[in-house]
Design an enzyme around this catalytic site. Sequence first.
Site, PDB file in Angstrom:
ATOM      1  N   GLY A 134       1.131  -1.058   0.176  1.00 52.72           N
ATOM      2  CA  GLY A 134       0.020  -0.399  -0.522  1.00 52.72           C
ATOM      3  C   GLY A 134       0.895   1.109   0.248  1.00 52.72           C
ATOM      4  O   GLY A 134       2.359   1.319   0.439  1.00 52.72           O
ATOM      5  N   CYS A 135       0.220   2.251  -0.420  1.00 46.21           N
ATOM      6  CA  CYS A 135       0.901   3.543  -0.461  1.00 46.21           C
ATOM      7  C   CYS A 135       1.544   4.601   0.477  1.00 46.21           C
ATOM      8  O   CYS A 135       2.427   4.379   0.733  1.00 46.21           O
ATOM      9  CB  CYS A 135       0.396   4.738  -1.406  1.00 46.21           C
ATOM     10  SG  CYS A 135      -1.019   4.754  -0.419  1.00 46.21           S
ATOM     11  N   PHE A 136       0.669   4.822   2.084  1.00 44.51           N
ATOM     12  CA  PHE A 136       1.012   4.633   3.022  1.00 44.51           C
ATOM     13  C   PHE A 136       2.218   4.189   3.768  1.00 44.51           C
ATOM     14  O   PHE A 136       3.318   3.670   4.445  1.00 44.51           O
ATOM     15  CB  PHE A 136       0.059   4.200   4.061  1.00 44.51           C
ATOM     16  CG  PHE A 136      -0.721   6.044   4.147  1.00 44.51           C
ATOM     17  CD1 PHE A 136       0.079   7.148   4.965  1.00 44.51           C
ATOM     18  CD2 PHE A 136      -2.411   6.621   4.175  1.00 44.51           C
ATOM     19  CE1 PHE A 136      -0.487   8.486   4.325  1.00 44.51           C
ATOM     20  CE2 PHE A 136      -2.807   7.759   4.109  1.00 44.51           C
ATOM     21  CZ  PHE A 136      -1.708   8.231   4.691  1.00 44.51           C
TER      22      PHE A 136
END
Length: 324
Positions: A134-136
Site C-alpha cells: 500500500g502507499c502509506f
Amino acid sequence: MIKAGIIGGSGYTGGELIRILLHHPEVEIDFVYSTTRAGKKVSTAHPDLLGTTNMEFTGDVNLNVDVVFLCLGHGNSSKFLKGNAFSKNTKIIDLSNDFRLQKDAVFEGKKFVYGLPELNKSKIKDAKYIANPGCFATTIQLGLLPLAQAGLLGQDVHINAVTGSTGAGVSPSETSHFSWRNNNVSWYKPFTHQHLGEINESLHSLQKDAGKLFFLPNRGNFTRGILSTSYTKFDGSREEAIQQYKDFYSDAAFTHLASAPIHLKQVVNTNQCHIHVHKHDDILLITSATDNLLKGASGQAVQNMNLMFGFNEKEGLNLKAGVF
C-alpha cells in the site's frame, strides 16, 4: 518483449501503469480491461494520453499474457482470479490489499510475495505472484525498516502522514470532491488504518520486539504524494542513525537519504522515496516522502515486474520531479 495485461485500467493506478508501460522498451501492452469502458479509447479516461495511444479498453481478457496487473478495488482481485484462470506461465502483480498479509498470501495454490523491493528483492526476483504494498505502508516502512533491522525500534513509534486526494481512488466521495477537499485538511481512521497490518508484519520480520505504532493519517488539499513523519526515542547519535540508513539503502534503486529536510515536490511524479533523519534530545524524527501513485502503487509494480523478468530495475522508471 513481454506482453502485459491491465485489469481495471480506468482508475488512477491503471492510468499510471499505462503511461509507464507505453514507454517501457521491454513491454508491449496486450490489453487494458475495463467493465465500464469496453470499446472506448483509453484517452477517454486518461485524456493526457490523447495523441500518445489509440488503444481501446476491452471487455476480453487474454489469459496467456506474460504478466498481468490487477488494479482493482480491495476485495475484488481474489474474486477476479477465481473467475479467470491465467496461464501457469503468467506472472501476477496485484495492487489491492487482498494478498498482502501473511494469512492471505496463499490463494488457490498461488503464493504471493510481499513486493517491497527494499525488503524482499531476492524473493521478488524468484516470485510468480506479487502483492504490491500500500502507499502509506510503503512510505512509512521505508522510513522505519533500517531501525528495525538494527533492533532500534523497541519503543513506541508515533506517525503522522498526509496524502493527496488520488489516494482515495477515482470514484468521487464526500471527502474527495473539489469543494470539500480544496483549502481543507482533516484526519481519518486514527490509529486503525488498514495499512498498519502490513507495516507491522514487515517491521516484526526484522525486529520481533518492535514497539507499538500510533499512526494518524491525514487528507491533504493536493492531488498526489505522501509526506510521513515518524518519531521515537533513540539513544544513539544522529550520525549513527544516518549511517544505519546509508548501509540499509546502499543498493536501493529508488530510496535515498537526504542531508537537508525534504519536501513533497521532490518526489511527486517519480518512483523515488526520499528520507531525512533529525535528532532532538532523545527523539529521532524520520521524514519520508513518496508519490502515492508511483512508488506507492504503479511505479513500484513496474519495479517489481523488472525484477521478476530480469530487466534493469530502473527500466521505464527514470522519471524526474518538477519542483517548481
